[in-house]
Design an enzyme around this catalytic site. Structure first.
Site, PDB file in Angstrom:
ATOM      1  N   ASN A  20       0.850  -1.191   0.000  1.00  0.00           N
ATOM      2  CA  ASN A  20       0.000   0.000   0.000  1.00  0.00           C
ATOM      3  C   ASN A  20       0.884   1.239   0.000  1.00  0.00           C
ATOM      4  O   ASN A  20       1.947   1.254   0.630  1.00  0.00           O
ATOM      5  CB  ASN A  20      -0.908  -0.008   1.235  1.00  0.00           C
ATOM      6  CG  ASN A  20      -1.891  -1.169   1.209  1.00  0.00           C
ATOM      7  OD1 ASN A  20      -2.374  -1.549   0.150  1.00  0.00           O
ATOM      8  ND2 ASN A  20      -2.163  -1.742   2.366  1.00  0.00           N
ATOM      9  N   HIS A  25       6.636  -2.017   3.015  1.00  0.00           N
ATOM     10  CA  HIS A  25       6.407  -3.414   3.399  1.00  0.00           C
ATOM     11  C   HIS A  25       5.580  -4.124   2.339  1.00  0.00           C
ATOM     12  O   HIS A  25       4.701  -3.532   1.715  1.00  0.00           O
ATOM     13  CB  HIS A  25       5.725  -3.534   4.763  1.00  0.00           C
ATOM     14  CG  HIS A  25       4.509  -2.669   4.954  1.00  0.00           C
ATOM     15  ND1 HIS A  25       4.588  -1.318   5.174  1.00  0.00           N
ATOM     16  CD2 HIS A  25       3.185  -2.971   4.966  1.00  0.00           C
ATOM     17  CE1 HIS A  25       3.367  -0.818   5.309  1.00  0.00           C
ATOM     18  NE2 HIS A  25       2.499  -1.796   5.172  1.00  0.00           N
ATOM     19  N   LEU A  26       5.876  -5.404   2.160  1.00  0.00           N
ATOM     20  CA  LEU A  26       5.051  -6.289   1.348  1.00  0.00           C
ATOM     21  C   LEU A  26       4.169  -7.086   2.293  1.00  0.00           C
ATOM     22  O   LEU A  26       4.674  -7.667   3.263  1.00  0.00           O
ATOM     23  CB  LEU A  26       5.922  -7.286   0.566  1.00  0.00           C
ATOM     24  CG  LEU A  26       6.697  -6.822  -0.658  1.00  0.00           C
ATOM     25  CD1 LEU A  26       7.430  -8.021  -1.259  1.00  0.00           C
ATOM     26  CD2 LEU A  26       5.767  -6.201  -1.691  1.00  0.00           C
TER      27      LEU A  26
HETATM   28  P1  AMP Z   1      -0.431  -0.917   5.880  1.00  0.00           P
HETATM   29  O1  AMP Z   1      -1.809  -0.557   6.367  1.00  0.00           O
HETATM   30  O2  AMP Z   1      -0.365  -1.403   4.482  1.00  0.00           O
HETATM   31  O3  AMP Z   1       0.550   0.206   6.177  1.00  0.00           O
HETATM   32  O4  AMP Z   1       0.018  -2.163   6.746  1.00  0.00           O
HETATM   33  C1  AMP Z   1       0.452  -2.055   8.061  1.00  0.00           C
HETATM   34  C2  AMP Z   1       0.206  -3.377   8.712  1.00  0.00           C
HETATM   35  O5  AMP Z   1       0.948  -3.418   9.920  1.00  0.00           O
HETATM   36  C3  AMP Z   1      -1.262  -3.643   9.097  1.00  0.00           C
HETATM   37  O6  AMP Z   1      -1.713  -4.810   8.421  1.00  0.00           O
HETATM   38  C4  AMP Z   1      -1.205  -3.847  10.616  1.00  0.00           C
HETATM   39  O7  AMP Z   1      -2.083  -4.852  11.069  1.00  0.00           O
HETATM   40  C5  AMP Z   1       0.245  -4.212  10.846  1.00  0.00           C
HETATM   41  N1  AMP Z   1       0.783  -3.920  12.154  1.00  0.00           N
HETATM   42  C6  AMP Z   1       0.633  -2.784  12.868  1.00  0.00           C
HETATM   43  N2  AMP Z   1       1.319  -2.869  14.035  1.00  0.00           N
HETATM   44  C7  AMP Z   1       1.901  -4.089  14.055  1.00  0.00           C
HETATM   45  C8  AMP Z   1       2.726  -4.779  14.994  1.00  0.00           C
HETATM   46  N3  AMP Z   1       3.112  -4.226  16.157  1.00  0.00           N
HETATM   47  N4  AMP Z   1       3.129  -6.037  14.700  1.00  0.00           N
HETATM   48  C9  AMP Z   1       2.762  -6.600  13.528  1.00  0.00           C
HETATM   49  N5  AMP Z   1       1.997  -6.010  12.598  1.00  0.00           N
HETATM   50  C10 AMP Z   1       1.554  -4.768  12.864  1.00  0.00           C
END
Ligand code: AMP
Ligand code: ZN
Length: 113
Positions: free
Chosen positions: A87, A100-101
């Site tokens: 995203n 991130h992927l």
């Molecule tokens: P995006 O919305 O594409 O930026 O993805 C960010 C992702 O990070 C989301 O799917 C969240 O659920 C995930 N996320 C947020 N905090 C954490 C965390 N502490 N550990 C693992 N995943 C996380």
């Protein structure tokens, strides 16, 4: 980067459930999984998003995708298929400004879920 959630995970300041790690890449399970398999694959170098990539990041990108392919195999997704998503920015639904992927699979996926 000081104020970045994923940089804090890389530094070990915030715990994560690691799925893969090498000198340049970290992968860990998403805290809010959208499917039976939902892993985030990130470069250890802070890059804001795919929109901030330059040619200097070519090797890093290759490593990200190689890690995704390897993890997909290890997590039993290779034959079935899976989705890789990145995203970008507010309209793209990016909530963490560190490239991130999302590796998502383990069930049939559609565009709206
Ligand atoms: P995006 O919305 O594409 O930026 O993805 C960010 C992702 O990070 C989301 O799917 C969240 O659920 C995930 N996320 C947020 N905090 C954490 C965390 N502490 N550990 C693992 N995943 C996380
Ligand atoms: Zn970061």
């Amino acid at each position: 980067m000081d104020d970045c959630l994923f940089c804090k995970i890389i530094a070990g300041e915030i715990p994560s459930q690691k799925a893969y790690e090498d000198e340049e890449i970290l992968a860990f399970h998403d805290i809010n999984p959208q499917a039976p398999v939902h892993v985030l694959i990130i470069p250890k170098q802070h890059i804001r998003s795919a929109d901030a990539l330059t040619e200097a990041d070519d090797a890093t990108l290759c490593r990200l995708f190689a890690a995704a392919r390897r993890l997909a195999g290890e997590l039993g997704l290779s034959g079935k298929g899976y989705r890789l998503i990145t995203n970008v920015g507010a309209d793209g639904g990016q909530s963490v400004p560190h490239l991130h992927l999302h590796l998502i699979g383990g069930r049939p996926l559609r565009w709206d879920n």
